[in-house]
Design an enzyme around this catalytic site. Structure first.
Site, mmCIF file in Angstrom:
data_model
loop_
_atom_site.group_PDB
_atom_site.id
_atom_site.type_symbol
_atom_site.label_atom_id
_atom_site.label_comp_id
_atom_site.label_asym_id
_atom_site.label_seq_id
_atom_site.Cartn_x
_atom_site.Cartn_y
_atom_site.Cartn_z
ATOM 1 N N THR A 236 -56.011 31.408 -15.584
ATOM 2 C CA THR A 236 -55.885 31.849 -14.196
ATOM 3 C C THR A 236 -54.687 31.113 -13.880
ATOM 4 O O THR A 236 -54.186 30.233 -14.120
ATOM 5 C CB THR A 236 -57.013 31.174 -13.342
ATOM 6 O OG1 THR A 236 -58.254 31.692 -13.626
ATOM 7 C CG2 THR A 236 -56.638 31.169 -11.949
ATOM 8 N N GLY A 266 -65.800 34.666 -9.093
ATOM 9 C CA GLY A 266 -65.642 33.394 -9.249
ATOM 10 C C GLY A 266 -65.254 32.707 -8.179
ATOM 11 O O GLY A 266 -65.359 33.001 -7.202
ATOM 12 N N THR A 287 -58.394 26.076 -11.239
ATOM 13 C CA THR A 287 -58.727 26.718 -12.505
ATOM 14 C C THR A 287 -59.792 25.921 -13.175
ATOM 15 O O THR A 287 -59.916 24.833 -13.358
ATOM 16 C CB THR A 287 -57.552 27.092 -13.190
ATOM 17 O OG1 THR A 287 -58.054 27.665 -14.447
ATOM 18 C CG2 THR A 287 -56.806 25.546 -13.701
ATOM 19 N N GLY A 288 -60.729 26.962 -13.617
ATOM 20 C CA GLY A 288 -61.853 26.459 -14.622
ATOM 21 C C GLY A 288 -63.086 27.362 -14.697
ATOM 22 O O GLY A 288 -62.956 28.268 -13.913
HETATM 23 N N1 ASP Z 1 -61.874 29.898 -12.133
HETATM 24 C C1 ASP Z 1 -61.714 31.205 -12.623
HETATM 25 C C2 ASP Z 1 -63.202 31.932 -12.552
HETATM 26 O O1 ASP Z 1 -64.088 31.461 -12.710
HETATM 27 C C3 ASP Z 1 -61.389 31.264 -14.405
HETATM 28 C C4 ASP Z 1 -60.215 30.445 -14.525
HETATM 29 O O2 ASP Z 1 -59.913 29.753 -13.913
HETATM 30 O O3 ASP Z 1 -59.615 30.968 -15.527
HETATM 31 O O4 ASP Z 1 -63.115 33.056 -12.320
#
Ligand code: ASP
Length: 370
Positions: A236, A266, A287-288
């Protein structure tokens, strides 16, 4: 008969001596307490001195980004793209642009790059399509715009900004959001525009029984990154910026999680979870593993720790990312800035693509821990 014993002179002297000692001990204690208070308030006061006139911090996703995973050329490619994004935001801020303008521009650069999980090159859903989420928030007025389940808007961050600025709403989803995007004159594309060979391969592997099983294990044990069958980093993108007018803003854009089903959304477009900005505290982009970030309302939790408990940006981010999330095996990280120009990049995974630039004009980028 009750015998009343009057204190003798010597008793008096002893008592006087004792109370003098008590008073001086008390004074000593008060002095120490005062001095300690000074030290403490000095350290948080230091955080409250404007460090820079403007600045911005970015991420390109967190996850199993460890040394040795990427070739030198790949590393260089990532770092150059991060630098390009930093420079784009720097130019806007230097010329007096606003923090939401800088956030939009920076995220455009990252959305247009197939390296990250946002815009072109985003991960695929179980239906082998791309569905994008994005959000932006203006810390000067708490205005926000977010969108989810977007399939045809080239730059979802611009849709989020248009929702914030041109609609009376905060969040629009799916077809309705895309209708609004068209009416706002945003660039529309076929869903295939977002596809890349790498992502097509990735979804094929994950959709095999073995791939699905590995992915499940990986997500259950978020920290055992090497169990992930293919890519495994999240990817992300996000940005938090402070402009010359003293205002902060943040934004985030993503394709979500690989192989997502049933219209899964998300943390990114949930204000307070993946994205939050408030001039009083900080601007955060996360992000996560989104489900953990939603349940823990991560971005707002960091802001609340600053507002109600007077924690510094770094302390608040570490409390949430390194203690709370880690305790739940919620993998990921955040970047953030406050109105004094303090910057944070906190993550509990192997690595996080990240970088910052301030009015000094020297970009910093990094990928791995330490
Ligand atoms: N946080 C994002 C989600 O769960 C994924 C990511 O951070 O890459 O949609």
């Amino acid at each position: 008969m009750v015998k009343i014993t009057r204190p003798t002179n010597s008793n008096n002297r002893i008592n006087k001596g004792r109370s003098m000692k008590n008073i001086s001990a008390l004074l000593c204690l008060m002095l120490m307490w005062f001095l300690l208070g000074c030290v403490e308030s000095n350290s948080s006061d230091e955080e409250k001195i404007a460090k820079v006139e403007f600045g911005l911090v970015i991420h390109g996703g967190a996850g199993n980004i460890y040394k040795g995973r990427y070739s030198e050329d790949e590393e260089k490619e990532y770092r150059l793209k991060l630098e390009e994004a930093l420079q784009a935001g720097y130019t806007i801020l230097k010329n007096g642009g606003t923090s939401p303008e800088a956030v939009e521009k920076v995220i455009h650069v990252l959305e247009d790059s197939p390296l990250f999980n946002a815009g072109k090159g985003a991960v695929m859903t179980s239906e082998e399509t791309v569905e994008l989420d994005a959000a932006i928030m203006d810390g000067s007025n708490l205005n926000a715009g977010t969108c989810a389940g977007i399939k045809h808007v080239k730059n979802p961050i611009s849709l989020a900004k248009a929702i914030m600025e041109k609609s009376p709403h905060v969040m629009l989803i799916g077809e309705g959001a895309e209708k609004f995007a068209e009416e706002s004159g945003l660039e529309m594309v076929a869903n295939e525009y977002f596809f890349t060979e790498k992502r097509k391969q990735e979804i094929k592997i994950i959709k095999t029984k073995e791939g699905e099983e590995n992915l499940k294990v990986y997500r259950d044990k978020s920290f055992q990154d090497d169990m992930y069958p293919v890519d495994g980093k999240f990817g992300t993108v996000g940005c938090a910026a402070l402009d010359k007018h003293g205002n902060i803003a943040s934004g985030t854009s993503t394709g979500g999680m690989t192989n997502k089903k049933w219209g899964r959304v998300g943390d990114v477009p949930i204000i307070g979870a993946g994205t939050y900005a408030n001039n009083k505290t900080c601007a955060i982009s996360a992000t996560g593993h989104g489900e953990f970030f939603i349940r823990n309302v991560v971005a707002h939790d960091i802001s609340a720790l600053m507002e109600y408990k007077s924690l510094t940006l770094q302390q608040a981010a570490d409390e949430v990312v390194m203690k709370k999330l880690m305790g739940q095996k919620g993998s990921g990280g955040v970047i953030g800035i406050d109105k004094y120009g303090n910057i944070v990049m906190s993550f509990n995974s192997d690595g996080m693509f990240r970088g910052y630039i301030t009015d000094k004009g020297e970009p910093f980028t990094a990928m791995y821990k330490n």
